[in-house]
Design an enzyme around this catalytic site. Structure first.
Site, PDB file in Angstrom:
ATOM      1  N   ALA A  40     -56.408   5.000 -30.629  1.00 34.66           N
ATOM      2  CA  ALA A  40     -56.816   3.981 -31.432  1.00 34.66           C
ATOM      3  C   ALA A  40     -58.347   3.569 -30.845  1.00 34.66           C
ATOM      4  CB  ALA A  40     -56.166   2.708 -31.328  1.00 34.66           C
ATOM      5  N   ASP A  55     -59.203   4.133 -25.517  1.00 32.21           N
ATOM      6  CA  ASP A  55     -58.250   4.108 -26.357  1.00 32.21           C
ATOM      7  C   ASP A  55     -57.428   2.938 -26.238  1.00 32.21           C
ATOM      8  OD1 ASP A  55     -55.740   4.713 -27.751  1.00 32.21           O
ATOM      9  OD2 ASP A  55     -55.178   6.606 -26.564  1.00 32.21           O
ATOM     10  N   HIS A  56     -57.467   2.041 -27.296  1.00 32.30           N
ATOM     11  CA  HIS A  56     -57.274   0.621 -27.637  1.00 32.30           C
ATOM     12  C   HIS A  56     -55.724   0.539 -27.360  1.00 32.30           C
ATOM     13  CE1 HIS A  56     -58.150  -3.316 -27.749  1.00 32.30           C
ATOM     14  NE2 HIS A  56     -58.955  -3.545 -28.548  1.00 32.30           N
ATOM     15  N   ARG A  57     -54.887   1.523 -27.755  1.00 36.12           N
ATOM     16  CA  ARG A  57     -53.267   1.406 -27.256  1.00 36.12           C
ATOM     17  C   ARG A  57     -53.209   1.322 -25.778  1.00 36.12           C
ATOM     18  NH1 ARG A  57     -50.910   7.069 -28.790  1.00 36.12           N
ATOM     19  NH2 ARG A  57     -52.539   7.644 -27.494  1.00 36.12           N
TER      20      ARG A  57
END
Length: 459
Positions: A253, A429-431
């Protein structure tokens, strides 16, 4: 005379398949033992596989672009004597599967071979057709798309957890690969796919809402002129890059953070140190300083040096600092790696960047120099533009894009002066990485670059 079948050897290191990027022989050729036959590209390296014995080539299997599985027959020979005499199981070579990879770079059980001066696979015959068509049916009349479906370990685990037979799942991934999305779609659709006209069509001709098949219709040819289009196989390194980029975009993400870095002090420090580096035979750019600043910031924010192991659902914190340097080559964007950058001086980093980047551009990069990165830096140099949104080098969780340094007005001590300013674009990576963590990491990198003397404390 006897018939001898040569199979794609087990190259080791978890490699189960390879793409044929170039044939060096053709049917009818008489070849000698250890003569190069075929170039195969795996996720680890491009390997030149040599002949296990002398004989006449009767058949080659697989066009350029074809994905061959380990133990698939690649070449059929006509040989003197008993074709099975090389080993008890009917193959030859030390590993018992007909393998005789070149020995210059290591044993046959590893991803070895001749890394060519120009990466192969960018031309040649058309790529392999999709293998996603229906292979058969079960006793209940359900479609089998492949007796041996291609899928990643994470996808296989998901299928096992859901009690799904992968053979029944319509594949939409590259080379007929079953993806996690395919399994989830199959379950949400009731898992009752039966043979119909639509199901029985080849996978390349099917489309779905998430993965439409694009077909380019050529324009009508103008009388008296040649073809208006040229078709070149989408194979080799370019296809590998495309698969990696698609995997990154569809898995991580992405979010991007952009900020200015006033680098006048860095520019002056580099200018002072350049003569000393030249005496050591090293060209000193800004990049070694940026690598040092990134490593120092990674130590303050270890989450940025981590990776998500999706097969085990574990977050892996790497306690080593291998910095990938995105490098433009004739075959595409390749990421050679500066290993253990935290242990190297700025001069040593500069020397190592020059070595791995030069090898990558010349097509001579070793497999170990193209793997194992924990964070990547990409620099567009003089073509840096204003800012960009770099794509993660998956499974890494952060990447830094460096843009052209320009003279701009800046405020210092309440006065407007001319300074050297460059923009930094960071994607995360926003996860894994929260927005404030990514921003804090960015400002730490900027802080080290604006006061580069602080980097001396990390040497």
């Amino acid at each position: 005379m006897a018939r001898f079948e040569f199979k794609l050897p087990d190259i080791g290191e978890g490699v189960t398949e390879g793409e044929i990027t170039g044939w060096l022989i053709k049917p009818g050729d008489m070849i000698k033992e250890d003569q190069p036959m075929v170039e195969v590209m795996t996720d680890k390296a491009t390997v030149t596989i040599t002949s296990p014995r002398a004989g006449k080539i009767m058949e080659t299997r697989g066009k350029v672009g074809t994905i061959a599985q380990v133990h698939d027959v690649l070449v059929v020979f006509e040989v003197d004597g008993d074709g099975q005499a090389a080993s008890p199981n009917g193959t030859s070579g030390a590993n018992g599967n007909g393998s005789h990879a070149k020995k210059d770079d290591g044993p046959a059980a590893t991803a070895v071979g001749d890394i060519k001066e120009s990466l192969p696979g960018m031309g040649g015959a058309a790529p392999r057709a999709s293998s996603g068509g229906v292979a058969g049916t079960s006793a209940a009349g359900l479609a089998f798309y492949s007796e041996k479906p291609l899928a990643t370990p994470a996808t296989r685990k998901l299928a096992r957890d859901m009690n799904i037979d992968l053979r029944r799942v319509p594949p939409t991934g590259p080379q007929g690969r079953v993806t996690k999305t395919d399994v989830e779609s199959f379950v949400s659709g009731g898992g009752k796919t039966r043979i119909t006209d639509d199901v029985a069509a080849p996978a390349a001709a099917r489309s779905s809402k998430d993965h439409p098949v694009v077909k380019i219709i050529p324009p009508a040819q103008v009388p008296g002129q040649g073809p208006l289009e040229e078709r070149v196989p989408f194979a080799g390194m370019r296809r590998k890059i495309a698969q990696k980029m698609a995997q990154s975009v569809h898995t991580a993400a992405h979010f991007t953070f952009v900020e200015e870095c006033e680098a006048t002090a860095l520019s002056e420090l580099r200018k002072r140190l350049k003569p000393f580096a030249e005496k050591e035979g090293v060209k000193l750019s800004f990049l070694p300083f940026i690598v040092k600043a990134v490593v120092a910031a990674l130590k303050k924010h270890p989450i940025l040096n981590s990776a998500l192991d999706e097969s085990t659902e574990e977050l892996v914190y790497r306690k080593y600092y291998n910095i990938g340097i995105a490098t433009s080559t004739d075959a595409g964007l390749i990421v050679p790696v500066v290993k253990h950058a935290d242990r190297l001086s700025i001069l040593e980093i500069a020397r190592e960047i020059e070595r791995v980047a030069t090898d990558a551009k010349n097509g001579k990069a070793k497999a170990e120099d193209l793997s194992g990165s924990t964070f990547t830096i990409t620099s567009l140099g003089a073509q840096g533009g204003l800012f960009a949104t770099p794509i993660l080098n998956f499974p890494e969780v952060g990447i830094l894009g460096v843009h052209q340094m320009k003279e701009k007005p800046v405020v210092k001590g309440g006065q407007i002066v001319i300074g050297n300013v460059m923009l930094l674009s960071l994607s995360f990576d926003h996860r894994i990485v929260d927005g404030h963590v990514g921003a804090a990491f960015a400002y730490d990198v900027i802080g080290f670059l604006q006061e580069p003397e602080r980097l001396l404390l990390t040497v």
